[in-house]
Design an enzyme around this catalytic site. Structure first.
Site, PDB file in Angstrom:
ATOM      1  N   THR A   1      13.834   5.448  10.007  1.00  0.00           N
ATOM      2  CA  THR A   1      14.850   4.472  10.363  1.00  0.00           C
ATOM      3  C   THR A   1      14.584   3.156   9.657  1.00  0.00           C
ATOM      4  O   THR A   1      13.493   2.598   9.776  1.00  0.00           O
ATOM      5  CB  THR A   1      14.855   4.238  11.880  1.00  0.00           C
ATOM      6  OG1 THR A   1      15.116   5.490  12.543  1.00  0.00           O
ATOM      7  CG2 THR A   1      15.903   3.215  12.278  1.00  0.00           C
TER       8      THR A   1
ATOM      9  N   THR B   1       0.828  -1.209   0.000  1.00  0.00           N
ATOM     10  CA  THR B   1       0.000   0.000   0.000  1.00  0.00           C
ATOM     11  C   THR B   1       0.858   1.252   0.000  1.00  0.00           C
ATOM     12  O   THR B   1       0.598   2.195  -0.761  1.00  0.00           O
ATOM     13  CB  THR B   1      -0.942  -0.006   1.215  1.00  0.00           C
ATOM     14  OG1 THR B   1      -1.853  -1.106   1.097  1.00  0.00           O
ATOM     15  CG2 THR B   1      -1.749   1.283   1.282  1.00  0.00           C
TER      16      THR B   1
ATOM     17  N   CYS C   1     -16.057  -5.611   1.865  1.00  0.00           N
ATOM     18  CA  CYS C   1     -17.037  -5.218   2.876  1.00  0.00           C
ATOM     19  C   CYS C   1     -16.684  -3.826   3.368  1.00  0.00           C
ATOM     20  O   CYS C   1     -15.604  -3.621   3.912  1.00  0.00           O
ATOM     21  CB  CYS C   1     -17.049  -6.219   4.027  1.00  0.00           C
ATOM     22  SG  CYS C   1     -18.407  -5.992   5.171  1.00  0.00           S
TER      23      CYS C   1
ATOM     24  N   HIS D   1       4.831 -10.103   2.405  1.00  0.00           N
ATOM     25  CA  HIS D   1       4.002 -11.146   3.018  1.00  0.00           C
ATOM     26  C   HIS D   1       3.209 -11.968   2.005  1.00  0.00           C
ATOM     27  O   HIS D   1       2.515 -12.914   2.382  1.00  0.00           O
ATOM     28  CB  HIS D   1       3.047 -10.531   4.059  1.00  0.00           C
ATOM     29  CG  HIS D   1       1.936  -9.713   3.488  1.00  0.00           C
ATOM     30  ND1 HIS D   1       0.626 -10.123   3.534  1.00  0.00           N
ATOM     31  CD2 HIS D   1       1.935  -8.513   2.875  1.00  0.00           C
ATOM     32  CE1 HIS D   1      -0.145  -9.195   2.976  1.00  0.00           C
ATOM     33  NE2 HIS D   1       0.635  -8.212   2.573  1.00  0.00           N
TER      34      HIS D   1
END
Length: 407
Positions: free
Chosen positions: A247, A75, A338, A211
């Site tokens: 960082t 994102t 949703c 991920h």
């Protein structure tokens, strides 16, 4: 007394389990102190881990290390690309106000593009797709002619996260290059599952999330060519080529690099394996009758993500199917989003021409390295009962509506 089996997880397109190599790399980094921007020995060691991770990711994605910008995930990468490139292009030429996107983009692209339209005087040009979810290059060619001299950037995803359709990215990127317009691609669903080479693709920028292929959540990269200008979203230190201050998360970078290395090394064999499981799962589900398979798989399996199966089941609500399957220990996802607690048909399916009822009765099964034939057997054992109950619930709901039953 029977031993309860663990749930079968078929939602790898949402997030995968971390692979042991990624966990080990992160634990090793966590065990050592040091800020990668510090100049002492611990800082230099952290910087070395960060830069070795950057080099590994670049190597596995066909990019230069200087083109790899670490972010907090897909994102953020999409937002940095869409907002950053748009603002840089507007600085160069205020006439460049149009953003060309496809109708089936992830909301991580749709929403920042819409925000720019609402808040920054941008204008959206939305490319349609066909019934299988393909963006046809001819529609982009027509848009380039119609809006010549006005387009700031183009963004088309590499592969669709819902139905698995793989877009003709190289051809789309070439059209942008020929017109002198940066082309970005959300490759979150593709990387780790398809061969991806940033340099040969011709793209100006590309988003990746760790991920989706066995790495940590909250970590990603934006690949962006050195000659592509972008205005940063974050300010405060000038990290990551002055494009993403903050960082550096050294451990997550190391985990992402380790997961990507494993995914790319085993890509061909794993694609064959999960495609075979997907095909068997499709046979199991279509056996219940009145089932439509969505996306490019019905046209050419080579144009579809190997581990993704998207189906619409007549007479069912996707939410009912999801919960009934979950109760049986099968975890997947619906083909609908949703918002504010109200189920809505997926914008992807509607753009492909499905009617609202069909779109709402959809499920996505996404397979990963841990899935086996035994998992498909579990679905085979419960899908008939689940569909029967979901269809019965749908008929009751229709009957209740006709008779004015309580809501």
């Amino acid at each position: 007394m029977s031993v309860q089996r663990p749930p079968v997880y078929f939602d790898n397109a949402a997030s995968t389990a971390m692979v042991p190599e990624a966990v080990a790399a992160m634990v090793d980094a966590w065990c050592h102190p040091g800020n990668a921007s510090s100049l002492h020995g611990a800082g230099r060691a952290a910087r070395r881990t960060l830069e070795e991770s950057r080099e590994a990711i670049a190597r596995d994605l066909g990019a230069r290390p200087s083109e790899v910008i670490f972010t907090a995930g897909g994102t953020e990468s999409d937002n940095l690309a869409i907002k950053g490139i748009y603002r840089a292009r507007r600085r160069e030429d205020d006439r460049l106000r149009k953003i060309v996107i496809s109708a089936v983009e992830h909301h991580a692209v749709l929403d920042p593009a819409q925000w720019l339209a609402d808040e920054a005087d941008a204008e959206l040009v939305v490319l349609p797709v066909d019934e299988n979810g393909f963006v046809h290059p001819d529609t982009l060619r027509a848009a380039l002619v119609e809006h010549a001299g006005q387009i700031a950037l183009i963004s088309v995803m590499w592969a669709n996260n819902e139905v698995g359709t793989i877009q003709p990215i190289a051809e789309i990127a070439q059209l942008g290059l020929d017109a002198g317009i940066p082309v970005h691609s959300d490759a979150v669903a593709a990387v780790g599952h398809l061969p991806v080479d940033f340099t040969t693709s011709g793209l100006s920028a590309m988003s990746v999330a760790a991920h989706k292929f066995g790495g940590p959540q909250g970590t990603g990269v934006l690949l962006i060519r050195r000659d592509v200008a972008a205005v940063p979203l974050l300010h405060g230190g000038g990290h990551e080529r002055d494009l993403r201050s903050g960082t550096p998360d050294v451990a997550s970078a190391a985990g992402m690099a380790a997961a990507l290395r494993k995914a790319v090394a085993g890509l061909d064999d794993e694609a064959v394996r999960v495609a075979a499981l997907r095909d068997r799962l499709a046979d199991v589900i279509t056996a219940v009758g009145a089932v439509r398979i969505n996306g490019a798989r019905t046209v050419d399996e080579k144009l579809a993500l190997p581990g993704l199966l998207h189906v619409s089941i007549d007479g069912c609500e996707g939410d009912s199917l999801l919960m009934l399957l979950d109760a049986k220990g099968v975890e997947c996802s619906t083909g609908s989003a949703c918002t504010a607690g109200v189920a809505a048909a997926s914008h992807v399916l509607l753009a492909m021409g499905l009617d609202t009822a069909t779109a709402r009765g959809s499920l996505r099964f996404s397979l990963g390295p841990d899935n086996t034939n035994e998992d498909v057997d579990v679905v085979a054992g419960v899908i008939g009962e689940v569909v029967d109950r979901a269809r019965a619930a749908g008929l009751l709901a229709v009957a209740g509506g006709r008779t004015g039953g309580n809501s």
